[in-house]
Design a protein around this motif. Structure first.
Motif, PDB file in Angstrom:
ATOM      1  N   SER A  93       0.848  -1.186   0.000  1.00  0.00           N
ATOM      2  CA  SER A  93       0.000   0.000   0.000  1.00  0.00           C
ATOM      3  C   SER A  93       0.889   1.242   0.000  1.00  0.00           C
ATOM      4  CB  SER A  93      -0.896  -0.047   1.237  1.00  0.00           C
ATOM      5  OG  SER A  93      -1.804   1.030   1.221  1.00  0.00           O
ATOM      6  N   PHE A  94       0.282   2.395   0.202  1.00  0.00           N
ATOM      7  CA  PHE A  94       1.088   3.626   0.273  1.00  0.00           C
ATOM      8  C   PHE A  94       0.618   4.528   1.398  1.00  0.00           C
ATOM      9  CE2 PHE A  94       1.506   8.163  -0.519  1.00  0.00           C
ATOM     10  CZ  PHE A  94       2.882   8.265  -0.543  1.00  0.00           C
ATOM     11  N   PHE A  95       1.547   4.973   2.237  1.00  0.00           N
ATOM     12  CA  PHE A  95       1.339   6.067   3.186  1.00  0.00           C
ATOM     13  C   PHE A  95       2.593   6.917   3.127  1.00  0.00           C
ATOM     14  CE2 PHE A  95      -1.096   2.449   4.813  1.00  0.00           C
ATOM     15  CZ  PHE A  95      -2.367   3.006   4.851  1.00  0.00           C
ATOM     16  N   PRO A  96       2.479   8.225   3.144  1.00  0.00           N
ATOM     17  CA  PRO A  96       3.663   9.078   2.972  1.00  0.00           C
ATOM     18  C   PRO A  96       4.710   8.878   4.075  1.00  0.00           C
ATOM     19  CG  PRO A  96       1.645  10.370   2.772  1.00  0.00           C
ATOM     20  CD  PRO A  96       1.246   9.011   3.253  1.00  0.00           C
ATOM     21  N   PHE A  97       4.260   8.471   5.274  1.00  0.00           N
ATOM     22  CA  PHE A  97       5.172   8.420   6.421  1.00  0.00           C
ATOM     23  C   PHE A  97       5.748   7.034   6.681  1.00  0.00           C
ATOM     24  CE2 PHE A  97       1.405   6.882   8.627  1.00  0.00           C
ATOM     25  CZ  PHE A  97       0.380   7.556   7.979  1.00  0.00           C
ATOM     26  N   THR A  98       5.424   6.057   5.828  1.00  0.00           N
ATOM     27  CA  THR A  98       6.033   4.728   5.973  1.00  0.00           C
ATOM     28  C   THR A  98       6.556   4.257   4.618  1.00  0.00           C
ATOM     29  OG1 THR A  98       3.786   3.863   5.839  1.00  0.00           O
ATOM     30  CG2 THR A  98       4.834   3.810   8.014  1.00  0.00           C
ATOM     31  N   GLU A  99       7.649   3.517   4.693  1.00  0.00           N
ATOM     32  CA  GLU A  99       8.235   2.976   3.452  1.00  0.00           C
ATOM     33  C   GLU A  99       9.029   1.729   3.790  1.00  0.00           C
ATOM     34  OE1 GLU A  99       7.661   3.892   0.402  1.00  0.00           O
ATOM     35  OE2 GLU A  99       8.984   2.304  -0.308  1.00  0.00           O
ATOM     36  N   PRO A 100       8.646   0.547   3.360  1.00  0.00           N
ATOM     37  CA  PRO A 100       7.421   0.267   2.608  1.00  0.00           C
ATOM     38  C   PRO A 100       6.171   0.355   3.484  1.00  0.00           C
ATOM     39  CG  PRO A 100       8.494  -1.789   3.183  1.00  0.00           C
ATOM     40  CD  PRO A 100       9.398  -0.687   3.674  1.00  0.00           C
ATOM     41  N   SER A 101       5.017   0.424   2.833  1.00  0.00           N
ATOM     42  CA  SER A 101       3.727   0.485   3.543  1.00  0.00           C
ATOM     43  C   SER A 101       2.892  -0.735   3.167  1.00  0.00           C
ATOM     44  CB  SER A 101       2.944   1.729   3.122  1.00  0.00           C
ATOM     45  OG  SER A 101       3.681   2.899   3.354  1.00  0.00           O
ATOM     46  N   ALA A 102       1.992  -1.067   4.068  1.00  0.00           N
ATOM     47  CA  ALA A 102       1.122  -2.219   3.778  1.00  0.00           C
ATOM     48  C   ALA A 102      -0.255  -2.025   4.409  1.00  0.00           C
ATOM     49  CB  ALA A 102       1.752  -3.497   4.319  1.00  0.00           C
ATOM     50  N   ASP A 103      -1.230  -2.659   3.788  1.00  0.00           N
ATOM     51  CA  ASP A 103      -2.536  -2.799   4.442  1.00  0.00           C
ATOM     52  C   ASP A 103      -2.557  -4.195   5.043  1.00  0.00           C
ATOM     53  OD1 ASP A 103      -3.705  -0.355   3.868  1.00  0.00           O
ATOM     54  OD2 ASP A 103      -4.295  -0.994   1.853  1.00  0.00           O
ATOM     55  N   VAL A 104      -3.069  -4.277   6.263  1.00  0.00           N
ATOM     56  CA  VAL A 104      -3.141  -5.597   6.886  1.00  0.00           C
ATOM     57  C   VAL A 104      -4.545  -6.142   6.706  1.00  0.00           C
ATOM     58  CG1 VAL A 104      -2.842  -6.918   9.014  1.00  0.00           C
ATOM     59  CG2 VAL A 104      -1.448  -4.881   8.593  1.00  0.00           C
ATOM     60  N   GLN A 105      -4.606  -7.349   6.237  1.00  0.00           N
ATOM     61  CA  GLN A 105      -5.904  -8.007   6.095  1.00  0.00           C
ATOM     62  C   GLN A 105      -5.937  -9.213   7.036  1.00  0.00           C
ATOM     63  OE1 GLN A 105      -5.936  -8.989   1.926  1.00  0.00           O
ATOM     64  NE2 GLN A 105      -6.309  -6.871   1.300  1.00  0.00           N
ATOM     65  N   ILE A 106      -7.124  -9.489   7.579  1.00  0.00           N
ATOM     66  CA  ILE A 106      -7.256 -10.711   8.381  1.00  0.00           C
ATOM     67  C   ILE A 106      -8.181 -11.668   7.648  1.00  0.00           C
ATOM     68  CG2 ILE A 106      -6.835  -9.588  10.617  1.00  0.00           C
ATOM     69  CD1 ILE A 106      -9.922  -9.804  11.100  1.00  0.00           C
ATOM     70  N   SER A 107      -7.973 -12.955   7.891  1.00  0.00           N
ATOM     71  CA  SER A 107      -8.881 -13.925   7.263  1.00  0.00           C
ATOM     72  C   SER A 107     -10.278 -13.675   7.823  1.00  0.00           C
ATOM     73  CB  SER A 107      -8.412 -15.350   7.564  1.00  0.00           C
ATOM     74  OG  SER A 107      -8.288 -15.527   8.963  1.00  0.00           O
ATOM     75  N   CYS A 108     -11.262 -13.758   6.949  1.00  0.00           N
ATOM     76  CA  CYS A 108     -12.635 -13.381   7.338  1.00  0.00           C
ATOM     77  C   CYS A 108     -13.104 -14.191   8.553  1.00  0.00           C
ATOM     78  CB  CYS A 108     -13.575 -13.584   6.157  1.00  0.00           C
ATOM     79  SG  CYS A 108     -15.274 -13.161   6.582  1.00  0.00           S
ATOM     80  N   ILE A 109     -13.503 -13.463   9.601  1.00  0.00           N
ATOM     81  CA  ILE A 109     -13.907 -14.148  10.834  1.00  0.00           C
ATOM     82  C   ILE A 109     -15.316 -14.734  10.729  1.00  0.00           C
ATOM     83  CG2 ILE A 109     -12.392 -12.843  12.405  1.00  0.00           C
ATOM     84  CD1 ILE A 109     -14.771 -11.023  13.016  1.00  0.00           C
TER      85      ILE A 109
END
Ligand code: DAH
Length: 383
Positions: free
Chosen positions: A285-301
C-alpha cells in the motif's frame, strides 16, 4: 373538644333548674341551651371533638338531654308536663340534628385536607424506581481492549490534541504542502487563519499519526507507544462512514527493528483480538510516512477465510476470504529528520487502525452511525 375556644371567660353550658314553668321561662331556657349547642357544635374539628360533643349532649348517663329530661321534665308539675315534654322532644331533635351535622362537617373538611396531603405522601410499599446502570460504550470498550493487547507487549499510552496544526497532521508526516496524498484526508480547517504560515494553521486531526511525531519529540529511542483518540474527516455519514471516528496509532522505534517485528506484532495483536485461528496478510500500500507500507488483512472471521458460507458468497468479505483492517509500514527516514532521530542508527514500524471498524467486526454491528446516536437500546447490549 375545645369548649372554651374563643373568649377565656366562656363557661361551659350546664343545665339550670327552671325557675318556673311559664312559657317565657321555658323559652328562655331553651334558647340558652340551643345557643350553647350551636356554639359547641361549631367548634367540632375532628373525630375526637365530635365524640366528646356527642357524649356531652347525648350520653344516657348525665348527657345534657338526660339532664333536661330529669331536671326539667321529671321535675315539672303535672299540669306543665305536656308542654315541657313537647319542648324536651323538640330539643332532643335539635340536639340529634346538631350532632349529625357536626359529624358530617368535620368528615368532609378532614377528607379535603387528606386529599391535599395525599399527593405528598410516600408509599414505602410501592416498588422502587430502578436507576439503570450505565455501560461502557462499545467504542471505549474496544479501544481499551486493543490498548491492553499492546500494553502487554510493553507499549505505553500517549495522547495528543484533537485540534492539530498542519505541521503535525501532515507536514512532519511527510505530506508536503500540495502533495496529492493530502486529498485522501480531507478535513475541516479552523476559519480565519489565512495570515498564518500553513504549518501553523489549525485543523481537526484526520488521524492519530501526529501523536507519533509528538511522542518522538518528547522521547528518545527505544520507544514503543500506542495512541488512542478521536479523529475527523470531511466524509458524509452513511452505514460505513462517519465524520468523527476513532483510531489507535502504534509506533515502535529502536535499533534493528525490521519488518518481521512489524508482522509478528500485528499478527499477534489480531489473534489476541479476533481469536487464534485468524490469519494475517500484508498487502502493498502507500502512506507518505512509511516505506514500505502495507494494508493488513485478516482472514474473514465470519466464513473462516473460505469466502462462502450458508451455501453462498460470504457477505462480510464479499467472497474474497479477507477483510482489510489497518495500515502499517516501516517508518520513512524522512520522518526521523523532523524529530531529530538519526535514521542511520534507528529503525521502526508504525501502524494505525480504526476502532469502529474493529468494533463492527467484533460485535456484528451493521451501521457505524449506531455508535454515535446514543440510543440506550443499542448501548445497553454492551453492559
Ligand atoms: N494514518 C493512517 C490513516 O489514517 C493510518 C496509518 C497507516 C497509520 C499506516 C500508520 C501507518 O501509523 O503506518 O489512514
Amino acid at each position: 373538644m375545645t369548649i372554651f375556644r374563643g373568649s377565656r371567660c366562656d363557661v361551659a353550658y350546664s343545665v339550670p333548674k327552671l325557675a318556673n314553668y311559664s312559657a317565657e321561662a321555658l323559652e328562655k331556657a331553651s334558647s340558652e341551651l340551643l345557643a350553647a349547642l350551636e356554639k359547641e357544635g361549631a367548634a367540632v374539628a375532628n373525630e375526637s371533638d365530635w365524640k366528646s360533643f356527642r357524649d356531652r349532649w347525648m350520653a344516657r348517663k348525665n348527657g345534657v338531654l338526660t339532664q333536661i329530661n330529669d331536671i326539667w321534665l321529671k321535675a315539672a308539675p303535672k299540669d306543665a308536663k305536656r308542654e315541657v315534654g313537647q319542648r324536651v322532644n323538640e330539643l332532643k331533635k335539635r340536639v340529634e340534628g346538631s350532632v349529625n351535622k357536626a359529624e358530617s362537617v368535620y368528615k368532609t373538611s378532614s377528607s379535603a385536607t387528606e386529599k391535599s396531603l395525599s399527593s405528598d405522601r410516600l408509599d414505602i410499599t410501592l416498588p422502587g424506581i430502578r436507576r439503570p446502570l450505565g455501560a461502557e460504550h462499545p467504542i471505549i470498550k474496544t479501544m481499551n481492549e486493543i490498548v491492553s493487547v499492546f500494553r502487554n507487549l510493553g507499549y505505553s499510552v500517549e495522547e495528543g490534541p484533537e485540534i492539530e496544526t498542519d505541521y503535525y497532521n501532515f507536514e512532519a508526516l511527510n505530506f508536503p504542502p500540495n502533495h496529492p496524498a493530502r486529498d485522501t484526508q480531507d478535513t475541516l480547517f479552523i476559519a480565519g487563519q489565512e495570515s498564518k504560515p500553513l504549518r501553523e494553521r489549525l485543523l481537526l486531526r484526520t488521524h492519530t499519526s501526529p501523536v507519533q511525531i509528538r511522542s518522538m519529540e518528547k522521547m528518545k529511542p527505544p520507544l514503543r507507544v500506542v495512541c488512542p483518540g478521536k479523529v475527523h474527516r470531511n466524509d458524509a455519514p452513511d452505514a460505513t462512514h462517519s465524520p468523527i471516528f476513532h483510531q489507535i496509532e502504534g509506533l515502535a522505534v529502536d535499533t534493528n527493528i525490521t519488518i518481521c517485528d512489524l508482522k509478528g506484532t500485528l499478527d499477534h495483536a489480531m489473534k489476541a483480538l479476533f481469536g487464534s485461528s485468524v490469519k494475517t496478510r500484508f498487502y502493498p500500500s502507500f502512506f507518505p510516512f512509511t516505506e514500505p507500507s502495507a494494508d493488513v488483512q485478516i482472514s474473514c472471521i465470519f466464513c473462516g477465510g473460505k469466502g462462502y458460507r450458508d451455501g453462498g458468497r460470504c457477505p462480510n468479505c464479499k467472497g474474497g476470504g479477507w477483510i482489510e483492517l489497518l495500515g502499517c509500514g516501516m517508518v520513512d527516514p524522512n520522518v526521523y529528520a523532523f524529530v531529530d532521530y538519526d535514521s542511520k542508527k534507528v529503525s521502526g514500524f508504525a501502524f494505525g487502525m480504526g476502532v469502529e471498524r474493529i468494533a463492527i467486526l467484533k460485535y456484528g454491528v451493521d451501521d457505524i452511525q449506531l455508535f454515535f446516536q446514543g440510543d440506550v437500546r443499542f448501548l445497553e447490549q454492551f453492559g
